[in-house]
Every structure is written in C-alpha cells, then in structure tokens.
Design a protein around this motif. Structure first.
Motif, PDB file in Angstrom:
ATOM      1  N   PRO A 183     -12.218  -1.394  -1.599  1.00 13.97           N
ATOM      2  CA  PRO A 183     -11.049  -1.275  -2.463  1.00 13.97           C
ATOM      3  C   PRO A 183     -11.115  -0.057  -3.387  1.00 13.97           C
ATOM      4  CG  PRO A 183     -12.001  -3.488  -2.547  1.00 13.97           C
ATOM      5  CD  PRO A 183     -13.007  -2.597  -1.891  1.00 13.97           C
ATOM      6  N   LEU A 184      -9.967   0.548  -3.590  1.00 15.49           N
ATOM      7  CA  LEU A 184      -9.790   1.647  -4.533  1.00 15.49           C
ATOM      8  C   LEU A 184      -8.594   1.301  -5.405  1.00 15.49           C
ATOM      9  CD1 LEU A 184     -10.311   4.618  -5.519  1.00 15.49           C
ATOM     10  CD2 LEU A 184      -8.659   5.311  -3.749  1.00 15.49           C
ATOM     11  N   TYR A 185      -8.810   1.166  -6.698  1.00 21.48           N
ATOM     12  CA  TYR A 185      -7.705   0.774  -7.587  1.00 21.48           C
ATOM     13  C   TYR A 185      -6.857   1.986  -7.962  1.00 21.48           C
ATOM     14  CZ  TYR A 185      -8.985  -4.086  -8.094  1.00 21.48           C
ATOM     15  OH  TYR A 185      -9.220  -5.416  -7.838  1.00 21.48           O
ATOM     16  N   VAL A 186      -5.540   1.821  -7.783  1.00 16.14           N
ATOM     17  CA  VAL A 186      -4.581   2.894  -8.081  1.00 16.14           C
ATOM     18  C   VAL A 186      -3.433   2.298  -8.895  1.00 16.14           C
ATOM     19  CG1 VAL A 186      -5.163   4.123  -5.944  1.00 16.14           C
ATOM     20  CG2 VAL A 186      -3.209   2.548  -5.976  1.00 16.14           C
ATOM     21  N   PRO A 187      -2.669   3.140  -9.605  1.00 20.34           N
ATOM     22  CA  PRO A 187      -1.548   2.626 -10.414  1.00 20.34           C
ATOM     23  C   PRO A 187      -0.481   1.945  -9.557  1.00 20.34           C
ATOM     24  CG  PRO A 187      -2.111   4.880 -11.060  1.00 20.34           C
ATOM     25  CD  PRO A 187      -2.871   4.598  -9.800  1.00 20.34           C
ATOM     26  N   PHE A 188       0.069   0.863 -10.109  1.00 21.04           N
ATOM     27  CA  PHE A 188       1.169   0.144  -9.465  1.00 21.04           C
ATOM     28  C   PHE A 188       1.984  -0.517 -10.572  1.00 21.04           C
ATOM     29  CE2 PHE A 188       3.458  -3.142  -7.250  1.00 21.04           C
ATOM     30  CZ  PHE A 188       3.642  -2.667  -5.962  1.00 21.04           C
ATOM     31  N   GLU A 189       3.203  -0.016 -10.791  1.00 18.66           N
ATOM     32  CA  GLU A 189       4.040  -0.481 -11.900  1.00 18.66           C
ATOM     33  C   GLU A 189       3.237  -0.399 -13.205  1.00 18.66           C
ATOM     34  OE1 GLU A 189       7.198  -0.917 -11.462  1.00 18.66           O
ATOM     35  OE2 GLU A 189       7.203  -0.866  -9.273  1.00 18.66           O
ATOM     36  N   ASP A 190       3.055  -1.539 -13.906  1.00 14.74           N
ATOM     37  CA  ASP A 190       2.341  -1.504 -15.182  1.00 14.74           C
ATOM     38  C   ASP A 190       0.890  -1.955 -15.048  1.00 14.74           C
ATOM     39  OD1 ASP A 190       2.731  -4.150 -14.628  1.00 14.74           O
ATOM     40  OD2 ASP A 190       3.527  -4.699 -16.601  1.00 14.74           O
ATOM     41  N   THR A 191       0.369  -1.964 -13.812  1.00 12.88           N
ATOM     42  CA  THR A 191      -1.000  -2.419 -13.595  1.00 12.88           C
ATOM     43  C   THR A 191      -1.671  -1.523 -12.559  1.00 12.88           C
ATOM     44  OG1 THR A 191      -2.335  -4.378 -13.053  1.00 12.88           O
ATOM     45  CG2 THR A 191      -0.287  -4.089 -11.818  1.00 12.88           C
ATOM     46  N   GLU A 192      -2.746  -2.005 -11.969  1.00 12.43           N
ATOM     47  CA  GLU A 192      -3.406  -1.316 -10.862  1.00 12.43           C
ATOM     48  C   GLU A 192      -3.631  -2.315  -9.729  1.00 12.43           C
ATOM     49  OE1 GLU A 192      -6.063   2.258 -12.811  1.00 12.43           O
ATOM     50  OE2 GLU A 192      -7.009   0.271 -12.588  1.00 12.43           O
ATOM     51  N   VAL A 193      -3.619  -1.823  -8.507  1.00 20.10           N
ATOM     52  CA  VAL A 193      -3.867  -2.687  -7.347  1.00 20.10           C
ATOM     53  C   VAL A 193      -4.949  -2.057  -6.473  1.00 20.10           C
ATOM     54  CG1 VAL A 193      -1.552  -3.696  -7.304  1.00 20.10           C
ATOM     55  CG2 VAL A 193      -2.019  -1.601  -6.012  1.00 20.10           C
ATOM     56  N   THR A 212       0.835  -1.201   0.000  1.00 22.13           N
ATOM     57  CA  THR A 212       0.000   0.000   0.000  1.00 22.13           C
ATOM     58  C   THR A 212       0.870   1.252   0.000  1.00 22.13           C
ATOM     59  OG1 THR A 212      -1.674  -1.192   1.283  1.00 22.13           O
ATOM     60  CG2 THR A 212      -1.893   1.199   1.166  1.00 22.13           C
ATOM     61  N   LEU A 213       1.898   1.244   0.827  1.00 23.57           N
ATOM     62  CA  LEU A 213       2.815   2.379   0.897  1.00 23.57           C
ATOM     63  C   LEU A 213       3.481   2.626  -0.459  1.00 23.57           C
ATOM     64  CD1 LEU A 213       4.226   4.519   2.629  1.00 23.57           C
ATOM     65  CD2 LEU A 213       5.877   2.774   3.317  1.00 23.57           C
ATOM     66  N   GLY A 214       3.928   1.542  -1.094  1.00 28.38           N
ATOM     67  CA  GLY A 214       4.555   1.686  -2.410  1.00 28.38           C
ATOM     68  C   GLY A 214       3.591   2.216  -3.455  1.00 28.38           C
ATOM     69  N   ALA A 215       2.345   1.723  -3.415  1.00 30.45           N
ATOM     70  CA  ALA A 215       1.353   2.169  -4.398  1.00 30.45           C
ATOM     71  C   ALA A 215       1.096   3.665  -4.281  1.00 30.45           C
ATOM     72  CB  ALA A 215       0.049   1.387  -4.202  1.00 30.45           C
ATOM     73  N   ILE A 216       0.994   4.176  -3.058  1.00 30.23           N
ATOM     74  CA  ILE A 216       0.662   5.584  -2.852  1.00 30.23           C
ATOM     75  C   ILE A 216       1.892   6.478  -2.995  1.00 30.23           C
ATOM     76  CG2 ILE A 216      -0.256   7.261  -1.206  1.00 30.23           C
ATOM     77  CD1 ILE A 216      -2.303   5.213  -2.429  1.00 30.23           C
ATOM     78  N   ARG A 217       3.020   6.059  -2.440  1.00 33.45           N
ATOM     79  CA  ARG A 217       4.207   6.924  -2.433  1.00 33.45           C
ATOM     80  C   ARG A 217       5.044   6.793  -3.704  1.00 33.45           C
ATOM     81  NH1 ARG A 217       7.820   6.163   2.724  1.00 33.45           N
ATOM     82  NH2 ARG A 217       8.811   4.524   1.485  1.00 33.45           N
ATOM     83  N   HIS A 218       5.068   5.580  -4.321  1.00 36.31           N
ATOM     84  CA  HIS A 218       5.964   5.351  -5.454  1.00 36.31           C
ATOM     85  C   HIS A 218       5.231   4.906  -6.717  1.00 36.31           C
ATOM     86  CE1 HIS A 218       9.403   5.544  -2.669  1.00 36.31           C
ATOM     87  NE2 HIS A 218       8.670   4.811  -1.851  1.00 36.31           N
TER      88      HIS A 218
END
Length: 290
Positions: free
Chosen positions: A240-250, A40-46
């Motif tokens: 759940p709220l989908y947000v960008p993560f690398e080349d996908t969403e989580v 979660t931290l990575g998704a929001i911060r990075h």
C-alpha cells in the motif's frame, strides 16, 4: 433517479465513513487492503472521487478477506454497519462483500427483486492466485464462472442479464434461467452450498503455481481462446501507498501505474461522456442521523 448535489455529497460522505471503519478493523487485525478499480483511478487522476462516481472499491488478499469475514460479525455487532457476503446474508449472491450502513437504503433499478436489505455501501473484493498454466487456468476459471452464475440462479429465477441482448434472446435466456433455477430448488442446491464449491476452486492455486499473480476471479469471462481475467503481481498490488483522496488518504497499490495501465490503459484520459456511469439508485433512503 438522478442525484441532487446534496444527495451525492451525502452518499460520498458515507462511503468515506465506511472506508474509515474498514481501515480501523484492518489496522486492529493486521489485514492488508488497497483501493481498486475507479477508486484507485479517482485517487490518482482526481485526488478523490471520479466526478461522476458514487462508490468506493477495495481489494484484499484472499487470506485477509477470509479473516475479515470471520471477524466482521463481532467487530460490527451493535453498530450501524453490516457486512453482506454470500455465507452470512440470505439472498446475497455476489462473490465479494459489501460493507454497508444499515440505517440507509440503496437499491439500483436492476436489483429491486433482491431479498436482502442493502444500505449505502463500499465493495470489498478478494483477489485469488491465478494459475500461469493456461490449461489449468481455463479449467479453474471456467468452473468459477459457471458456479457463480448458478449461485445467482439458486436464489433468483430472473437474474440481471446483459443489456446488449435482443428482446428475443433475452426472452430465451430468461426461460433457460427459470428452468435451471427450478431444477436447483428441486434438488435443494442452495447458494451457500454452490458458493462453497466456488471457493474450493477459487482458492486452490498456490502462489508458486501462480508465479505470484492474482486476479479478481468473479470478473473472469469467456473468450474464443479460453478464460480471461486481468492479472497483477501480488507484491505490486498489495504494497500500500497512501495518497490524498478528498479530505483523507487512501492506500493505493504502490505500483499503481502498472495496475491502472493494465485495467484502463491510457488512464489519465477522460472517457467519452456516454461512458461515464455511476450506480444511480432507484431507491435511496439516507440516514436520519449522520
């Protein structure tokens, strides 16, 4: 061992593949899950992995987690994936599941004595209701705390100990662990048997008695004022709220600011370099086929 850039990229690619498999199963069976901890931290911060991280963590409501454990053998039969969990994997003693790729190997230095095979993995944590009455909470959480440690000692006489222990205290602790482990084996008290008792306590609180607060029961610890664990409103966590993560969403918790503030406080601030840890393996075997 230290990762090469290519090894870290491959491990992360497999993490994302495992996430997509979990997402597929959960969508098929109507199960709720969200990211947790550093994911979660990575998704929001990075908008992806924390730069020094190498795994992914997910949280599930207990009822959905239990359904996942029941359906996983059928869903994963004949595939390159495997779900590790105390009730299904001999020698596995953690209170959460790992979804792994069977054709890989990932073993940390402290885990070389484990008797089960672990591939590159993602972690899946069940969240249990957390009594708001302090006396009741302390009673349940303490029993869970003790039972989980006995789960480990029923399988291993020399468990992983806190690195902060002095050599003398570590020697004394290992002697005590070996004695308890021997007693459990003599009485034929097994890890699955102890884990079932743990589940009886962990799952005993209703949403109403918890005021709809949940916690990760396997990470509760003892303080001078009783048992302590991080707690979150179930609706804050499992919307759940989908947000960008690398080349996908989580799927992150919709109230991710509240979740991350409770877990990390000033979560947008990078930690000092000596606090930036990953699960570096002692043994890493990557799949021959992607």
């Amino acid at each position: 061992m230290e990762y090469t850039e290519e090894q870290l990229r491959q491990v992360r690619d497999i993490d994302l593949e495992l996430y997509r498999k979990l997402k597929e199963i959960c969508a098929k069976h109507g199960l709720v899950f969200v990211t947790g901890f550093g994911t979660t931290l990575g998704a929001i911060r990075h908008k992806g992995f924390i730069p020094w991280d190498d795994d992914m963590d997910f949280l599930m409501p207990r009822k959905d987690y239990e359904k996942l454990i029941r359906i996983a053998p059928g869903e994963l039969a004949g595939t390159k994936y495997e779900l590790l969990e105390p009730r299904t994997t001999e020698g596995y003693t953690m209170a959460f599941a790992k979804l792994t790729r069977k054709d890989s190997t990932f073993v940390e230095a402290s885990d070389l004595h484990f008797r089960y095979h672990c591939g590159i993995y993602i972690d899946i944590f069940p969240m249990d209701y957390w009594p708001q009455d302090k006396k009741e909470r302390d009673s349940i959480a303490f029993r869970c705390y003790v039972l989980l440690r006995l789960c480990t000692l029923a399988s291993y006489a020399a468990p992983k100990l806190p690195p902060s222990l002095s050599p003398a205290k570590k020697k004394l602790a290992l002697a005590g662990c070996a004695f308890i482990s021997g007693v459990l084996k003599a009485l034929r008290i097994t890890t699955p048997k102890l884990y079932r008792r743990y589940l009886g306590f962990a799952m005993s609180t209703t949403p109403e008695r918890a005021d709809h607060y949940v916690t990760d029961m396997c990470w509760c610890w003892i303080r001078n004022d009783g048992m302590f664990g991080l707690q979150y409103k179930d609706t804050d966590l499992f919307t759940p709220l989908y947000v960008p993560f690398e080349d996908t969403e989580v799927p992150v918790p919709a109230e991710y600011d509240s979740y991350l503030t409770i877990a990390y406080r000033d979560y947008m601030k990078l930690p000092p370099e000596d606090k930036r840890h990953s699960h570096k393996p002692e043994i890493l075997i990557l799949p021959e086929e992607p």
